[in-house]
Design a protein around this motif. Structure first.
Motif, PDB file in Angstrom:
ATOM      1  N   HIS A  68       0.822  -1.212   0.000  1.00  0.00           N
ATOM      2  CA  HIS A  68       0.000   0.000   0.000  1.00  0.00           C
ATOM      3  C   HIS A  68       0.857   1.263   0.000  1.00  0.00           C
ATOM      4  O   HIS A  68       0.563   2.232  -0.699  1.00  0.00           O
ATOM      5  CB  HIS A  68      -0.936   0.006   1.197  1.00  0.00           C
ATOM      6  N   ALA A  69       1.916   1.233   0.789  1.00  0.00           N
ATOM      7  CA  ALA A  69       2.728   2.443   0.957  1.00  0.00           C
ATOM      8  C   ALA A  69       3.715   2.662  -0.177  1.00  0.00           C
ATOM      9  O   ALA A  69       4.056   3.814  -0.486  1.00  0.00           O
ATOM     10  CB  ALA A  69       3.473   2.378   2.296  1.00  0.00           C
ATOM     11  N   TYR A  70       4.191   1.574  -0.828  1.00  0.00           N
ATOM     12  CA  TYR A  70       5.332   1.730  -1.729  1.00  0.00           C
ATOM     13  C   TYR A  70       5.129   1.217  -3.153  1.00  0.00           C
ATOM     14  O   TYR A  70       5.936   1.558  -4.023  1.00  0.00           O
ATOM     15  CB  TYR A  70       6.546   1.009  -1.136  1.00  0.00           C
ATOM     16  N   ALA A  71       4.107   0.432  -3.414  1.00  0.00           N
ATOM     17  CA  ALA A  71       3.992  -0.155  -4.757  1.00  0.00           C
ATOM     18  C   ALA A  71       3.917   0.901  -5.843  1.00  0.00           C
ATOM     19  O   ALA A  71       4.448   0.710  -6.941  1.00  0.00           O
ATOM     20  CB  ALA A  71       2.779  -1.077  -4.828  1.00  0.00           C
ATOM     21  N   GLY A  72       3.281   2.020  -5.551  1.00  0.00           N
ATOM     22  CA  GLY A  72       3.165   3.063  -6.549  1.00  0.00           C
ATOM     23  C   GLY A  72       4.292   4.075  -6.533  1.00  0.00           C
ATOM     24  O   GLY A  72       4.317   4.999  -7.359  1.00  0.00           O
ATOM     25  N   ARG A  73       5.235   3.904  -5.606  1.00  0.00           N
ATOM     26  CA  ARG A  73       6.301   4.899  -5.443  1.00  0.00           C
ATOM     27  C   ARG A  73       7.668   4.419  -5.894  1.00  0.00           C
ATOM     28  O   ARG A  73       8.602   5.220  -6.002  1.00  0.00           O
ATOM     29  CB  ARG A  73       6.384   5.320  -3.971  1.00  0.00           C
ATOM     30  N   LEU A  74       7.820   3.114  -6.119  1.00  0.00           N
ATOM     31  CA  LEU A  74       9.121   2.583  -6.541  1.00  0.00           C
ATOM     32  C   LEU A  74       9.172   2.570  -8.063  1.00  0.00           C
ATOM     33  O   LEU A  74       8.658   1.657  -8.713  1.00  0.00           O
ATOM     34  CB  LEU A  74       9.334   1.170  -5.985  1.00  0.00           C
TER      35      LEU A  74
END
Length: 377
Positions: A68-74
């Motif tokens: 939730h926190a990182y899948a869209g940010r990496l």
């Protein structure tokens, strides 16, 4: 999380999943009860005897939260590097503190002969200090747990972070969530390995710990990708579902032994889905300040408790508190209960000091060092 420290369980710019965090605290307490060597009333309850399974809630929750926190940010290797530094910064400082405490205890054995154990041998070898510092100690390197035993979860959790970052970055069609499908396949493989190859099935740590963690972590990632699309109950129906879920997981863990215990992870996926909605009365109870605070202390409780228990066992043997040789027993189960409660209070007290003195300052420092530089117009 590891039982394990997680980022704040939050939907960006919206809300936090306090109920899931509180449940992490409850699971940490049950893991402590599983390890506690006191002949209390609850020591032989199935829920406590099989309490090692609550660690798998940590893995599922971790996958859910990290996705939730990182899948869209990496999006770049640099993003992945920052992600790994932030994750290590949340778990490594307290891990090193407790490793140092155990090494100090070993030096006390060497210098003061505090018990009959030979210093710096077997699970307390000098070599295993370095594998613990590198957080690779549970990747089937040693034939037993080493130093702070519960830290095996950190070792495999960090390995899951590496795999997660690699999947998100390099699996094609990231926007379509193909990486989650690959992760789900890995989860199935992990479950099969644990069910067919691990000598003690889900009660596996130093040998098949990584497949066990992959199983829970990547099912959590898969759940995070679909949970908003699954209709949820509201009001009294949500409360009934929460009650049924808690009763079902408690009954299953109290009963499950052997290969059937592998299904505990799937049930924990259901737990995370039900309580992520925070729609029922049990969620509102879990949202209360004492339980939310317990959730925030859970990583420290998990990390410090074994050191307290090891020191206690050394003292108990010298004071003849273990007449049967396995558990502390004062001759009255009620006195044993009071002692166990006092022991848990002491563990929590030490955990609070570790949380505020090491865990939180380290997190703030790492967050500050890894914060992306603001761009000037």
């Amino acid at each position: 999380m590891n039982p394990v420290a997680e980022p704040k369980i939050a939907v960006p710019h919206a809300r936090r999943f306090e109920a899931l965090d509180s449940l992490r605290g409850v699971c940490a307490v049950l893991v402590v009860m599983f390890h506690m060597p006191v002949a209390s009333h609850w020591r032989d309850w199935g829920l406590v005897q099989h309490g090692y399974l609550f660690v798998d809630y940590f893995f599922v929750l971790s996958g859910f939260v990290i996705a939730h926190a990182y899948a869209g940010r990496l999006k770049t290797p640099r993003d992945a590097g920052r992600f790994m530094v932030r994750r290590l910064g949340r778990v490594w400082p307290l891990h090193v503190l407790m490793l140092a405490a155990f090494i100090g205890l070993e030096l006390a054995r060497l210098w003061f002969d505090i018990d009959a154990a030979t210093p710096f041998t077997r699970d307390r070898s000098v070599t295993s200090i370095f594998t613990n510092l590198l957080l690779i100690q549970a990747l089937n390197i040693h034939p037993y747990l080493t130093w702070n035993g519960p830290a095996w979860t950190l070792s495999v959790e960090v390995a899951c972070y590496v795999v997660f970052a690699a999947l998100v970055l390099f699996v094609p069609w990231r926007e379509r969530g193909v990486w989650r499908v690959v992760g789900a396949v890995m989860a199935v493989i992990g479950a099969v390995l644990v069910a067919t190859q691990a000598p003690r099935w889900m009660n596996t740590t130093y040998d098949y710990a990584f497949p066990r963690a992959v199983y829970g972590f990547f099912l959590g990632c898969l759940l995070q990708g679909v949970w908003t699309a699954i209709p949820r109950l509201k009001g009294h129906a949500a409360t009934a579902l929460e009650v049924v879920t808690v009763v079902a997981i408690a009954a299953f863990i109290a009963w499950a032994q052997g290969p059937v215990a592998v299904w505990a992870t799937v049930l924990f996926v259901g737990v995370v889905w039900v309580f992520a909605g925070e729609d029922g009365a049990l969620s509102r109870l879990l949202d209360t300040r004492p339980l939310v605070t317990l959730g925030r202390w859970s990583f420290a409780i998990y990390m410090v408790h074994m050191f307290v228990l090891v020191v206690l066992l050394i003292a108990a043997r010298k004071l003849d508190w273990m007449p049967g040789g396995r558990r502390i027993d004062f001759g009255s189960v009620w006195i044993n209960d009071l002692f166990a409660v006092a022991l848990f209070v002491g563990i929590v007290g030490l955990a609070i000091l570790a949380h505020h003195g090491v865990e939180r300052p380290a997190q703030r420092l790492v967050d500050r060092l890894t914060r992306p530089a603001s761009r000037t117009p």
